[in-house]
Design a protein around this motif. Structure first.
Motif, PDB file in Angstrom:
ATOM      1  N   ASP A 178       0.834  -1.200   0.000  1.00  0.00           N
ATOM      2  CA  ASP A 178       0.000   0.000   0.000  1.00  0.00           C
ATOM      3  C   ASP A 178       0.872   1.254   0.000  1.00  0.00           C
ATOM      4  OD1 ASP A 178      -2.271  -1.473  -0.027  1.00  0.00           O
ATOM      5  OD2 ASP A 178      -2.764  -1.209   2.084  1.00  0.00           O
ATOM      6  N   ARG A 179       1.951   1.202   0.764  1.00  0.00           N
ATOM      7  CA  ARG A 179       2.860   2.342   0.828  1.00  0.00           C
ATOM      8  C   ARG A 179       3.523   2.575  -0.527  1.00  0.00           C
ATOM      9  NH1 ARG A 179       8.695   2.821   3.840  1.00  0.00           N
ATOM     10  NH2 ARG A 179       8.891   5.072   3.685  1.00  0.00           N
ATOM     11  N   LEU A 180       3.979   1.500  -1.182  1.00  0.00           N
ATOM     12  CA  LEU A 180       4.630   1.629  -2.477  1.00  0.00           C
ATOM     13  C   LEU A 180       3.660   2.169  -3.524  1.00  0.00           C
ATOM     14  CD1 LEU A 180       7.120   1.247  -4.214  1.00  0.00           C
ATOM     15  CD2 LEU A 180       6.478  -1.148  -4.529  1.00  0.00           C
ATOM     16  N   ALA A 181       2.417   1.682  -3.491  1.00  0.00           N
ATOM     17  CA  ALA A 181       1.415   2.184  -4.440  1.00  0.00           C
ATOM     18  C   ALA A 181       1.172   3.675  -4.243  1.00  0.00           C
ATOM     19  CB  ALA A 181       0.115   1.404  -4.281  1.00  0.00           C
ATOM     20  N   THR A 182       1.125   4.122  -2.992  1.00  0.00           N
ATOM     21  CA  THR A 182       0.920   5.545  -2.707  1.00  0.00           C
ATOM     22  C   THR A 182       2.108   6.367  -3.170  1.00  0.00           C
ATOM     23  OG1 THR A 182      -0.374   4.886  -0.752  1.00  0.00           O
ATOM     24  CG2 THR A 182       0.286   7.192  -0.907  1.00  0.00           C
ATOM     25  N   ILE A 183       3.324   5.854  -2.978  1.00  0.00           N
ATOM     26  CA  ILE A 183       4.529   6.544  -3.446  1.00  0.00           C
ATOM     27  C   ILE A 183       4.489   6.733  -4.958  1.00  0.00           C
ATOM     28  CG2 ILE A 183       7.023   6.255  -3.802  1.00  0.00           C
ATOM     29  CD1 ILE A 183       7.158   4.992  -1.026  1.00  0.00           C
ATOM     30  N   LEU A 184       4.066   5.690  -5.668  1.00  0.00           N
ATOM     31  CA  LEU A 184       4.107   5.734  -7.128  1.00  0.00           C
ATOM     32  C   LEU A 184       3.053   6.669  -7.724  1.00  0.00           C
ATOM     33  CD1 LEU A 184       4.772   1.955  -7.940  1.00  0.00           C
ATOM     34  CD2 LEU A 184       6.406   3.850  -7.909  1.00  0.00           C
ATOM     35  N   ILE A 185       1.943   6.880  -7.027  1.00  0.00           N
ATOM     36  CA  ILE A 185       0.896   7.743  -7.585  1.00  0.00           C
ATOM     37  C   ILE A 185       0.949   9.170  -7.045  1.00  0.00           C
ATOM     38  CG2 ILE A 185      -0.621   5.749  -7.897  1.00  0.00           C
ATOM     39  CD1 ILE A 185      -2.294   6.780  -5.543  1.00  0.00           C
ATOM     40  N   ALA A 186       1.712   9.413  -5.982  1.00  0.00           N
ATOM     41  CA  ALA A 186       1.741  10.751  -5.371  1.00  0.00           C
ATOM     42  C   ALA A 186       2.140  11.851  -6.350  1.00  0.00           C
ATOM     43  CB  ALA A 186       2.669  10.751  -4.156  1.00  0.00           C
ATOM     44  N   PRO A 187       3.140  11.628  -7.252  1.00  0.00           N
ATOM     45  CA  PRO A 187       3.502  12.724  -8.174  1.00  0.00           C
ATOM     46  C   PRO A 187       2.417  13.083  -9.181  1.00  0.00           C
ATOM     47  CG  PRO A 187       5.309  11.144  -7.970  1.00  0.00           C
ATOM     48  CD  PRO A 187       4.119  10.519  -7.311  1.00  0.00           C
ATOM     49  N   LEU A 188       1.384  12.250  -9.321  1.00  0.00           N
ATOM     50  CA  LEU A 188       0.294  12.593 -10.224  1.00  0.00           C
ATOM     51  C   LEU A 188      -0.645  13.635  -9.628  1.00  0.00           C
ATOM     52  CD1 LEU A 188      -0.537   9.060 -11.685  1.00  0.00           C
ATOM     53  CD2 LEU A 188       0.234  11.052 -12.994  1.00  0.00           C
ATOM     54  N   MET A 189      -0.607  13.799  -8.316  1.00  0.00           N
ATOM     55  CA  MET A 189      -1.398  14.853  -7.689  1.00  0.00           C
ATOM     56  C   MET A 189      -0.797  16.204  -8.069  1.00  0.00           C
ATOM     57  SD  MET A 189      -3.498  12.833  -6.185  1.00  0.00           S
ATOM     58  CE  MET A 189      -4.439  13.831  -5.046  1.00  0.00           C
ATOM     59  N   THR A 190      -1.640  17.208  -8.216  1.00  0.00           N
ATOM     60  CA  THR A 190      -1.183  18.505  -8.709  1.00  0.00           C
ATOM     61  C   THR A 190      -0.468  19.280  -7.614  1.00  0.00           C
ATOM     62  OG1 THR A 190      -2.973  18.585 -10.311  1.00  0.00           O
ATOM     63  CG2 THR A 190      -1.910  20.663  -9.777  1.00  0.00           C
ATOM     64  N   CYS A 191       0.868  19.303  -7.664  1.00  0.00           N
ATOM     65  CA  CYS A 191       1.660  19.999  -6.653  1.00  0.00           C
ATOM     66  C   CYS A 191       1.704  21.499  -6.957  1.00  0.00           C
ATOM     67  CB  CYS A 191       3.076  19.426  -6.588  1.00  0.00           C
ATOM     68  SG  CYS A 191       4.036  19.743  -8.088  1.00  0.00           S
ATOM     69  N   ARG A 208      13.709   7.096  -5.269  1.00  0.00           N
ATOM     70  CA  ARG A 208      14.812   6.133  -5.277  1.00  0.00           C
ATOM     71  C   ARG A 208      15.263   5.808  -3.856  1.00  0.00           C
ATOM     72  NH1 ARG A 208      19.714   5.401  -4.150  1.00  0.00           N
ATOM     73  NH2 ARG A 208      19.807   7.505  -3.294  1.00  0.00           N
ATOM     74  N   ARG A 209      15.346   6.840  -3.012  1.00  0.00           N
ATOM     75  CA  ARG A 209      15.787   6.615  -1.640  1.00  0.00           C
ATOM     76  C   ARG A 209      14.743   5.839  -0.846  1.00  0.00           C
ATOM     77  NH1 ARG A 209      17.426  11.939   1.489  1.00  0.00           N
ATOM     78  NH2 ARG A 209      15.174  12.261   1.284  1.00  0.00           N
ATOM     79  N   GLU A 210      13.468   6.139  -1.075  1.00  0.00           N
ATOM     80  CA  GLU A 210      12.401   5.450  -0.341  1.00  0.00           C
ATOM     81  C   GLU A 210      12.292   3.977  -0.733  1.00  0.00           C
ATOM     82  OE1 GLU A 210       9.911   6.054   1.916  1.00  0.00           O
ATOM     83  OE2 GLU A 210      10.888   7.902   2.509  1.00  0.00           O
ATOM     84  N   THR A 211      12.474   3.690  -2.029  1.00  0.00           N
ATOM     85  CA  THR A 211      12.272   2.328  -2.521  1.00  0.00           C
ATOM     86  C   THR A 211      13.557   1.517  -2.542  1.00  0.00           C
ATOM     87  OG1 THR A 211      12.537   3.072  -4.818  1.00  0.00           O
ATOM     88  CG2 THR A 211      10.305   3.024  -3.919  1.00  0.00           C
ATOM     89  N   LYS A 233      14.853   0.885  -9.724  1.00  0.00           N
ATOM     90  CA  LYS A 233      13.829   0.147 -10.469  1.00  0.00           C
ATOM     91  C   LYS A 233      12.496   0.894 -10.493  1.00  0.00           C
ATOM     92  CE  LYS A 233      10.946  -3.987 -10.076  1.00  0.00           C
ATOM     93  NZ  LYS A 233      10.684  -5.214  -9.282  1.00  0.00           N
ATOM     94  N   TRP A 234      11.958   1.207  -9.317  1.00  0.00           N
ATOM     95  CA  TRP A 234      10.634   1.830  -9.243  1.00  0.00           C
ATOM     96  C   TRP A 234      10.633   3.265  -9.767  1.00  0.00           C
ATOM     97  CZ3 TRP A 234       6.720  -1.208  -9.077  1.00  0.00           C
ATOM     98  CH2 TRP A 234       6.798  -2.427  -8.412  1.00  0.00           C
ATOM     99  N   PRO A 235      11.615   4.122  -9.414  1.00  0.00           N
ATOM    100  CA  PRO A 235      11.576   5.479  -9.986  1.00  0.00           C
ATOM    101  C   PRO A 235      11.745   5.493 -11.500  1.00  0.00           C
ATOM    102  CG  PRO A 235      13.575   5.139  -8.684  1.00  0.00           C
ATOM    103  CD  PRO A 235      12.656   4.002  -8.391  1.00  0.00           C
ATOM    104  N   ALA A 236      12.536   4.559 -12.063  1.00  0.00           N
ATOM    105  CA  ALA A 236      12.687   4.504 -13.524  1.00  0.00           C
ATOM    106  C   ALA A 236      11.361   4.121 -14.176  1.00  0.00           C
ATOM    107  CB  ALA A 236      13.780   3.507 -13.896  1.00  0.00           C
ATOM    108  N   MET A 237      10.671   3.112 -13.604  1.00  0.00           N
ATOM    109  CA  MET A 237       9.367   2.715 -14.140  1.00  0.00           C
ATOM    110  C   MET A 237       8.354   3.851 -13.989  1.00  0.00           C
ATOM    111  SD  MET A 237       9.131  -1.195 -12.686  1.00  0.00           S
ATOM    112  CE  MET A 237       7.392  -1.304 -13.134  1.00  0.00           C
ATOM    113  N   GLN A 238       8.402   4.532 -12.861  1.00  0.00           N
ATOM    114  CA  GLN A 238       7.477   5.631 -12.591  1.00  0.00           C
ATOM    115  C   GLN A 238       7.698   6.784 -13.577  1.00  0.00           C
ATOM    116  OE1 GLN A 238       8.301   7.763  -8.932  1.00  0.00           O
ATOM    117  NE2 GLN A 238       6.124   8.008  -8.497  1.00  0.00           N
ATOM    118  N   PHE A 239       8.957   7.175 -13.798  1.00  0.00           N
ATOM    119  CA  PHE A 239       9.272   8.264 -14.712  1.00  0.00           C
ATOM    120  C   PHE A 239       8.855   7.911 -16.138  1.00  0.00           C
ATOM    121  CE2 PHE A 239      11.998  10.738 -17.520  1.00  0.00           C
ATOM    122  CZ  PHE A 239      11.894  12.010 -16.972  1.00  0.00           C
TER     123      PHE A 239
END
Length: 645
Positions: A379-392, A603-606, A610-616
């Motif tokens: 659940d934490r990883l899923a939240t990390i991956l979608i957080a940048p989609l929120m309008t900052c 990258r530091r959190e995960t 791997k995950w930040p590259a897929m996310q980007f």
């Protein structure tokens, strides 16, 4: 002690690194459950000068400040620890708090004393935390916060008896109003002078691993102190019956959000106009008084136009944070989490993800850090991956610039809600929809988990204090201006250099022939299907460092072409962007990651790339396809953008 309301003698200086071994400062840690007023007390004791950093080796934030003692003028270093309910490390918050208190955190000295702050209106549950804290045998002041609320609702506690029961001094205070804070200073003066002694508790501490015994111990201690719980707040019950209504509550939530965005446009406009006039007038004055030179070109054409184009949006950004602060401090934001939990459950998320996602409207970096409270790793990883989609807030200057140029300021729902506010709200909704849709995709495939119950402590409704809101806005102003003075300034200076090279016959080249223009022309074939030209391409490349730098980049480009002062940046954009390209640019920034700070913290959190590259890659592809489809739809006439005339 003379009367102190938390202001005199509390001006804090920048706290030194806690790892300094020479002249080690007296360190006091503040600990307490969430919603106990811990941060309010910290702000009250330290004032405005505080420093936020990460604990060594982890992403959990620490806030450090200095408080000056009113009588002896010693300086005590205060460390604001994460809010926890226990010291059994189930989350990163609790692990960090336990390590700091045990002196096991590298670079952080063991605290000399503790301030344990508890909500006295909820003492029966919060007292459970006192057992493991008192077992550490450190000088501890038990602070019962929200004394004004306890009294107004008919509650009672005998602080002298409670101190005897616990074997530790007890202070009844109201951190928000400054009542009783002088007792906190008195305790810190005593511990720094070494005059505070430990007394044995009257009630024996329980075995900490025995949760039922800890709860029984807390009940016995409260009974011995003649604790009488306050009556449930009448207005909280009445308001909850409206705000938490399955249908009415959701409608009110939507109306509140719509009102916020309408106010962002209408309320901030006079301040923005005044700020823009000041920036333009000062730029013209500098250009007049300085002799022609490379330095004048850098200062006026580069820095003043580029950074000024971003700073002009500060009033609207602060208005957004003001409303978020009001909703949070009033207690409504917690209700929003409960309302959202019903919807988020359909997408595989839980209500605990709501607070990090809401904080992502400020910045994705602290939002990703806030996911540490989510115990389930998937659940934490899923939240990390979608957080940048929120309008900052970094996207806000881009949105405001494009919407202001291409969307007419006309009523949409009467005079209450205009088209510009509707377009801005639509972009926020679009980001949220993309986030929950991505969460659904992740939670139904690679991050699939079982649904867990959502438990959230509901604070009573309270009036936000002017001091708390002011501190929040000052802090956000510092963050925004620091970013404008570092990342954006660096990008603008680099861009100015690229615009003025290679030199031809001793003169800078035309922008199209400069190194910056070469970069723009190189990416133009890729972005041309989106409706973007080479100038927008330069902005997109520069925005990889930080999203809002595209505004400063375009401000620098158009100022050099002589259009920013005569027509304004918005009008200049209208000559280079079609309506389809304008909407496509909004869609691109709604989805694209475009922020290296976010990539670094993911990258530091995960723990890897791997995950930040897929996310980007995912967000870039989503942004490109979304912008491509949008441009084609607008060009085909299926959707018509109503622009300024």
């Amino acid at each position: 002690m003379s009367d102190c309301h938390g202001c005199a003698g509390c001006a804090a200086a920048e706290a030194p690194p806690l790892s300094e071994k020479s002249a080690r400062p007296h360190v006091v840690a503040i600990i307490g459950p969430p919603n106990s007023g811990k941060s309010t007390l910290f702000n009250r004791l330290t004032g405005l000068r505080q420093k936020v950093a990460n604990f060594p080796g982890v992403t959990v934030e620490q806030r450090v400040g200095k408080a000056r003692m009113p009588h002896h003028h010693q300086e005590v270093v205060l460390v604001d620890l994460p809010g926890v309910y226990s010291l059994n490390p189930r989350s990163e918050d609790e692990q960090v708090t336990r390590d700091v208190l045990a002196g096991a955190m590298p670079g952080i000295p063991k605290p000399d004393a503790l301030l344990l702050i508890l909500d006295c209106t909820n003492l029966g549950r919060h007292l459970v935390l006192a057992a493991p804290i008192l077992s550490l045998k450190l000088p501890t002041l038990v602070i019962l916060n929200m004394a004004d609320d306890l009294k107004s609702r008919g509650g009672h506690v005998d602080t002298a008896e409670l101190a005897s029961e616990l074997g530790s001094p007890v202070a009844l205070i109201s951190a928000s109003k400054g009542q009783g804070v002088e007792k906190v200073f008195q305790f810190m003066e005593g511990t720094s002078a070494g005059t505070t002694s430990l007394a044995p508790p009257r009630v024996e501490l329980p075995v900490l691993q025995d949760i039922p015994r800890c709860r029984q111990w807390a009940h016995d201690v409260g009974t011995g102190a003649a604790y009488r719980a306050p009556a449930p707040p009448v207005w909280t019950r009445r308001l909850d019956s409206v705000f938490l209504h399955p249908i009415g509550g959701l409608l009110i939530f939507v109306l509140i959000i719509a009102g916020v965005f309408q106010t962002i446009f209408s309320g901030a406009r006079p301040l923005m106009d005044g700020l823009q006039a000041m920036i333009q007038t000062s730029g013209q004055w500098l250009e007049h008084v300085m002799p022609p030179s490379i330095f004048r070109s850098l200062l006026v054409d580069g820095i003043w136009s580029g950074v000024g184009a971003v700073i002009v949006f500060l009033p609207q950004i602060l208005l957004l944070f003001l409303f978020i602060g009001i909703l949070e401090d009033s207690g409504y934001l917690a209700r929003g989490a409960l309302i959202a939990d019903r919807t988020m459950a359909k997408f595989g998320l839980q209500g605990k993800s709501f607070i990090p996602l809401i904080s992502a409207y400020a910045c994705a970096v602290p939002a990703i850090m806030a996911t540490r409270t989510i115990e389930n790793k998937r659940d934490r990883l899923a939240t990390i991956l979608i957080a940048p989609l929120m309008t900052c807030s970094a996207r806000l200057p881009v949105y405001l610039l494009i919407i202001g140029a291409f969307v007419a300021d006309r009523p949409l729902l009467g005079h209450f809600f205009g088209m510009q506010a509707g377009a801005l709200l639509g972009l926020y909704v679009l980001g949220f929809v993309a986030a929950v849709a991505t969460a659904r995709l992740l939670k139904s495939s690679i991050l699939k988990t079982e649904r867990v119950p959502f438990v959230l402590e509901m604070p009573p409704y309270r009036w936000p204090t002017l001091r708390s809101l002011s501190l929040r806005l000052i802090d956000r102003s510092k963050v925004f201006l620091r970013r404008a003075g570092t990342v954006i300034l660096l990008v603008i200076v680099v861009l100015w250099v690229l615009e003025n090279l290679p030199v031809k016959n001793g003169q800078p080249p035309e922008i199209a022939d400069s190194f910056a223009g070469m970069i723009g022309h190189a990416v133009e074939p890729v972005i041309k299907p989106l409706g973007f030209n080479w100038k927008i391409g330069i902005g997109l490349v520069s925005s990889i460092a930080a999203r809002e730098t595209i505004v400063g980049t375009l401000g620098t480009i158009y100022h050099k072409e002589g259009t920013s002062e005569s027509e304004g940046l918005r009008n200049a954009l209208k000559s280079d962007l079609t309506p389809g390209g304008a909407v496509a640019l909004l869609i691109f920034f709604a989805f694209a990651m475009q922020c290296m700070s976010t990539v670094a913290v993911v990258r530091r959190e995960t723990g890897g790339w791997k995950w930040p590259a897929m996310q980007f890659a995912y967000m870039t592809l989503l942004a490109y396809l979304g912008a491509l489809i949008t441009n084609e739809v607008v060009r085909s006439g299926v959707f018509t953008l109503t622009a300024h005339r």
